[in-house]
Design a protein around this motif. Sequence first.
Motif: not given
Length: 378
Positions: A85-87, A128-133, A188-192, A261-264
């Motif tokens: 579910k999470t990348a 459904g969720k991405i955590i992007l560093g 849902s995109i969360t940026v680290a 662009f991602l509404n992160a």
Amino acid sequence: MMQILIAPDKFRGSLEAAEVCHAVEEGILFAYPDARIIAIPLADGGEGTTKILTDKSGGKYISAEVHDPLGRLMNASYGLSGDGKTAFIEMASASGLKLLSAHEYNPRLTNTFGTGQLILDAIEKGVGKIILGIGGSATTDGGIGMAAALGYHFLDENGKILIPIGESLSKINSIDYQNADTRLLSVSITVACDVTNPLFGLNGAAHIYGPQKGADPDMVKELDRGLQNLTKVAKKAFGKDVSDVPGAGAAGGLGAGCLWFLNAELKEGVGIVMEQTNIAQHIQDSALVITGEGKVDEQTLSGKVVKGLADLCGSYDIPLAVVCGTLMITPEETRSAGITYAVSVLNRPMDLDSAQNNAYTLVKDATFNLVRLFFCNK
């Protein structure tokens, strides 16, 4: 039986965070054989974050063909959680400075298109969720390369589609988002993010980080003007100005690009990793927490692993000890940061190569001495 939590960052150039854990554990057990040890490698959202979060979730690694910062095809990987579910994506794996030779550094020509391709691949896997560093970038493109990979077009004053690279920023007249991937709306995109710089200005992406990516003074000014122009156009397109949001200038403005662009959501990288590893509960159950990183300096005290742990340990009144290669903060700074004990692992004069080659033993020995100090009667 006393529990000791080991929760270090990597020692850049010598030890990965997991290796630091092993060295610290050896030192603890030599000093205090009865200790109960919990080891959790940490990261601040930069290199190593994907591995830590993927391994912690029991996940796997996915390989995808993407474009590097200069548009050449390459394979990059990201993590997929055990439940699918999470990348966990590091932009540096597709758009990082480490992918270029020194003579190729040029933020006028590099872009984040490959990062967008990794995001697209993850979406196609059904996450459904991405955590992007977003640490370690080779780019100063405001995220337009990433956005282009996801269907956005950036147009000049004649309505011609621009190549989404740094030098195009000042030429953007409008943004066409009609073909943007609609699946982004359900992810849902969360940026680290481990820096707090604004998008432009003297403390912005181009001025602070452009030179290390190959920008000369004229290029820095050009890119800064381009980021200002992107702000003007994006504000008109999306109805919001995010240029002053802390972290907007991270990764050459990719922080701002993710917001537009991602509404992160931008979050402190170390906070994301700590949340995902449930570190707070382990701290509560411990008599001592030991952390470390290669260099502890003023930057460490603003958003890095050590500071994040210090804040948490302070809230639970648990002592925090820090082992590091280079210790560059004063006793006053150590105390005000909430660090109980800090020590450099260097126990004799040595050059950098010797220190890096002997890092494992140096960390182990320093840990032995600090644990004896804390538990001298054990």
